[in-house]
Design an enzyme around this catalytic site. Structure first.
Site, mmCIF file in Angstrom:
data_model
loop_
_atom_site.group_PDB
_atom_site.id
_atom_site.type_symbol
_atom_site.label_atom_id
_atom_site.label_comp_id
_atom_site.label_asym_id
_atom_site.label_seq_id
_atom_site.Cartn_x
_atom_site.Cartn_y
_atom_site.Cartn_z
ATOM 1 C CB CYS A 33 -0.642 0.396 0.936
ATOM 2 S SG CYS A 33 -1.678 1.330 1.507
ATOM 3 C CB CYS A 48 -0.024 2.009 4.528
ATOM 4 S SG CYS A 48 -1.798 1.546 3.941
#
Length: 144
Positions: free
Chosen positions: A68, A71
């Site tokens: 991600c 993230c």
């Protein structure tokens, strides 16, 4: 309240820590690992469940995955927020790719997802990557 219970993310031992010692870097009575040191705790399934259910200090969990981009982009901001909140709350990260059963059970729909737990209960959620100041403000808004 003159003491709080905290789960050690390393060995799982529950520790009772005097509130006035939270800023002094208390360590686990069993394994000696730091309990509150302003760093982000890496949580596995067992540590996640023990801390989210047993900690008496607020715990903010970042549900994330290595693939991600947002993230990974937020990770340094989460570290800054952890340092800013030392003694007030603990911050931990749970890799949802390694722990899909926890992501499913906690109803994580998208990542990064920040979930604040207090005394064994979820109290608030924040979706998406955020700068450190927003993360700190989010936790402080729910401390009282």
């Amino acid at each position: 309240m003159d003491a709080v219970k905290l789960a050690c993310a390393t060995c799982g031992q529950m520790n009772r820590v005097p509130v006035e010692k939270l800023g002094a870097g208390p360590k686990c009575g069993s394994c000696g690992e730091a309990l509150v040191d302003g760093r982000v705790i890496d949580l596995d399934a067992k540590a996640h469940d023990k801390a989210t259910k047993g900690d008496e200090l607020p715990l903010l969990v970042d549900y994330w995955a290595p693939w991600c981009g947002p993230c990974r982009q937020m990770a340094p901001e989460f570290v800054k927020a952890a340092a800013s909140l030392k003694g007030q709350a603990r911050l931990g990260k749970l890799n949802t790719e390694d722990n899909p059963q926890i992501a499913q059970r906690t109803r994580i729909q998208g990542i990064p997802a920040l979930v604040l737990y207090k005394r064994g209960r979820e109290v608030a959620r924040l979706a998406g990557a955020r700068p450190a100041r927003d993360i700190v403000a989010f936790v402080q808004a729910h401390l009282g």
